[in-house]
Scaffold this motif. Structure first.
Motif, PDB file in Angstrom:
ATOM      1  N   ASN A 180       7.223 -12.432  11.527  1.00 12.68           N
ATOM      2  CA  ASN A 180       7.729 -13.598  10.992  1.00 12.68           C
ATOM      3  C   ASN A 180       9.431 -13.926  11.491  1.00 12.68           C
ATOM      4  N   ASN A 181       9.628 -15.277  11.272  1.00  5.80           N
ATOM      5  CA  ASN A 181      11.251 -15.603  11.722  1.00  5.80           C
ATOM      6  C   ASN A 181      11.525 -14.940  12.899  1.00  5.80           C
ATOM      7  N   PHE A 182      10.782 -15.018  13.986  1.00  6.89           N
ATOM      8  CA  PHE A 182      11.013 -14.502  14.933  1.00  6.89           C
ATOM      9  C   PHE A 182      11.840 -14.957  16.201  1.00  6.89           C
ATOM     10  N   THR A 183      12.924 -14.303  16.560  1.00  6.36           N
ATOM     11  CA  THR A 183      13.751 -15.223  17.676  1.00  6.36           C
ATOM     12  C   THR A 183      13.806 -14.340  18.743  1.00  6.36           C
ATOM     13  N   ILE A 184      14.022 -15.071  19.884  1.00  2.00           N
ATOM     14  CA  ILE A 184      14.450 -14.220  21.053  1.00  2.00           C
ATOM     15  C   ILE A 184      15.716 -14.704  21.743  1.00  2.00           C
ATOM     16  N   ASP A 185      16.768 -13.954  21.588  1.00  2.00           N
ATOM     17  CA  ASP A 185      18.353 -14.443  21.997  1.00  2.00           C
ATOM     18  C   ASP A 185      18.615 -15.568  21.295  1.00  2.00           C
ATOM     19  N   GLY A 186      18.210 -15.319  19.806  1.00  2.00           N
ATOM     20  CA  GLY A 186      18.622 -16.483  18.787  1.00  2.00           C
ATOM     21  C   GLY A 186      17.860 -17.840  18.829  1.00  2.00           C
ATOM     22  N   GLN A 187      16.877 -17.904  19.776  1.00  2.10           N
ATOM     23  CA  GLN A 187      16.297 -19.053  19.834  1.00  2.10           C
ATOM     24  C   GLN A 187      14.632 -18.697  18.887  1.00  2.10           C
ATOM     25  N   LYS A 188      14.072 -19.943  18.214  1.00  6.39           N
ATOM     26  CA  LYS A 188      12.922 -19.659  17.555  1.00  6.39           C
ATOM     27  C   LYS A 188      11.765 -19.418  18.526  1.00  6.39           C
ATOM     28  N   HIS A 189      10.881 -18.265  18.178  1.00  5.17           N
ATOM     29  CA  HIS A 189       9.730 -17.983  19.011  1.00  5.17           C
ATOM     30  C   HIS A 189       8.483 -18.167  18.164  1.00  5.17           C
ATOM     31  N   GLU A 190       7.399 -18.453  18.716  1.00  8.51           N
ATOM     32  CA  GLU A 190       6.098 -18.262  17.759  1.00  8.51           C
ATOM     33  C   GLU A 190       5.957 -16.943  17.329  1.00  8.51           C
ATOM     34  N   ALA A 191       5.601 -16.899  16.094  1.00  7.50           N
ATOM     35  CA  ALA A 191       5.339 -15.962  15.261  1.00  7.50           C
ATOM     36  C   ALA A 191       3.788 -15.310  15.764  1.00  7.50           C
ATOM     37  N   GLU A 192       3.862 -13.858  15.380  1.00  8.21           N
ATOM     38  CA  GLU A 192       2.759 -12.974  16.021  1.00  8.21           C
ATOM     39  C   GLU A 192       2.067 -12.200  14.897  1.00  8.21           C
ATOM     40  N   ARG A 226      -1.199  -8.655  21.978  1.00  5.92           N
ATOM     41  CA  ARG A 226      -0.215  -9.384  21.651  1.00  5.92           C
ATOM     42  C   ARG A 226       0.945  -8.738  22.506  1.00  5.92           C
ATOM     43  N   LYS A 227       2.016  -9.571  22.736  1.00  2.00           N
ATOM     44  CA  LYS A 227       3.234  -9.267  23.618  1.00  2.00           C
ATOM     45  C   LYS A 227       4.053  -8.496  23.150  1.00  2.00           C
ATOM     46  N   PHE A 228       4.482  -8.638  21.606  1.00  5.02           N
ATOM     47  CA  PHE A 228       5.596  -8.114  21.156  1.00  5.02           C
ATOM     48  C   PHE A 228       5.361  -7.286  19.762  1.00  5.02           C
ATOM     49  N   LEU A 229       4.201  -7.315  19.272  1.00  2.00           N
ATOM     50  CA  LEU A 229       3.636  -6.986  18.034  1.00  2.00           C
ATOM     51  C   LEU A 229       2.238  -6.173  18.699  1.00  2.00           C
ATOM     52  N   LYS A 230       2.559  -4.841  19.154  1.00  3.64           N
ATOM     53  CA  LYS A 230       1.302  -4.206  19.917  1.00  3.64           C
ATOM     54  C   LYS A 230       1.546  -2.790  19.391  1.00  3.64           C
ATOM     55  N   ALA A 231       0.498  -1.756  19.635  1.00  3.30           N
ATOM     56  CA  ALA A 231       0.185  -0.601  19.427  1.00  3.30           C
ATOM     57  C   ALA A 231       1.102   0.343  20.586  1.00  3.30           C
ATOM     58  N   ALA A 232       2.530   0.301  20.641  1.00  2.29           N
ATOM     59  CA  ALA A 232       2.977   0.989  21.752  1.00  2.29           C
ATOM     60  C   ALA A 232       4.044   2.036  21.347  1.00  2.29           C
ATOM     61  N   ASN A 233       3.814   2.463  19.949  1.00  5.13           N
ATOM     62  CA  ASN A 233       4.978   3.359  19.408  1.00  5.13           C
ATOM     63  C   ASN A 233       4.025   4.558  18.794  1.00  5.13           C
ATOM     64  N   SER A 234       4.534   5.455  18.773  1.00  2.56           N
ATOM     65  CA  SER A 234       3.869   7.064  18.435  1.00  2.56           C
ATOM     66  C   SER A 234       3.759   7.265  16.807  1.00  2.56           C
ATOM     67  N   VAL A 235       2.621   7.741  16.413  1.00  2.00           N
ATOM     68  CA  VAL A 235       2.386   7.851  15.267  1.00  2.00           C
ATOM     69  C   VAL A 235       2.859   9.369  14.847  1.00  2.00           C
TER      70      VAL A 235
END
Length: 251
Positions: A180-192, A226-235
């Protein structure tokens, strides 16, 4: 010795994996509580510096509560084989609380069910040659449910002339996460949002007294594209676990 080789191989995986997601999963907590008044605590980290402090307490003979706080503050290359001048700065702070049911089976195995809520803040800044190219920032909300299970089976690791008892277990966690409250370079972006399935296995080595060394290895699957909220980091995690006030026996 075979177990140590396996641990070393698993330790290399996070270094080779990309970190293009804004979600850095904390390790699923498996306190394996057995009776009222028992406390379990743990400290875990990995080679990405994603560190988690965890604690759980048995309020009754079958009811437990747990909580954790995880932190990741890093400055590293954007890719493992990339230029040192292309940097990625990550600031990620996250907390979770939960409550659930635990019981001990007749043959000394333990099974637990927990549900809970988490929230936090995440920020990633990318730069090239010292100049910022992109900044992504937002808040995270999370709802999770998990099942923990510990086998009775145990083995012994012989090292440095000593025998160290080893035990095994697994945890299956499903999480719904919102960015939520997602921004890219300070500009509001669609939440994921996304649904993650995080199955892990853990190996515990009895070090001394109630102190155990723990290795967590597993996978992270995002059920939505999803582009920014995806399973790309290790457990993957290494840590120390302490259980006080519990029943005797393998768990």
């Amino acid at each position: 010795m075979h177990a140590l080789v396996r641990f070393a191989f698993l330790a290399l995986l996070p270094a080779l994996a990309g970190c293009a997601s804004l979600y850095f999963p904390p390790p699923p907590q498996a306190p394996l509580l057995t009776q009222k008044g028992e406390f379990s605590g743990g400290l875990h980290t990995n080679f990405s510096n994603n560190t988690a402090l965890q604690g759980a307490y048995a309020l009754g003979d079958h009811i437990g509560v747990l909580g954790s706080a995880s932190f990741l503050h890093s400055n590293k290359k954007q890719s493992f084989f990339g230029s040192k001048a292309n940097r990625e700065f990550v600031d990620h702070d996250f907390g979770e609380v939960g409550m659930g049911y635990f019981t001990r089976l007749r043959d000394q195995r333990v099974i637990e069910f927990y549900g809970g809520y988490g929230l936090g803040h995440t920020k990633r800044t990318e730069s090239r040659e010292g100049l910022t190219t992109q900044t992504l920032e937002g808040s995270l909300d999370k709802y999770f449910f998990q099942v923990n299970y510990s086998k009775k089976e145990a083995k012994t690791l012989h090292l440095f002339g000593r025998d160290f008892p080893m035990s095994y277990g697994a945890a299956m966690r499903a999480s719904y996460v919102q960015l939520n409250n997602f921004t890219i370079d300070g500009q509001k972006h669609e939440a994921e949002d996304n649904i993650f399935f995080e199955p892990i296995t853990f190996t515990r080595i009895q070090a001394v007294g109630p102190i155990q060394l723990q290795l967590i290895s597993g996978s992270n699957f995002g059920l939505r594209h999803r582009k920014f909220l995806k399973a790309a980091n290790s457990v993957f995690q290494l840590g120390i676990v302490v259980n006080l006030g519990g029943q005797e026996g393998k768990r």
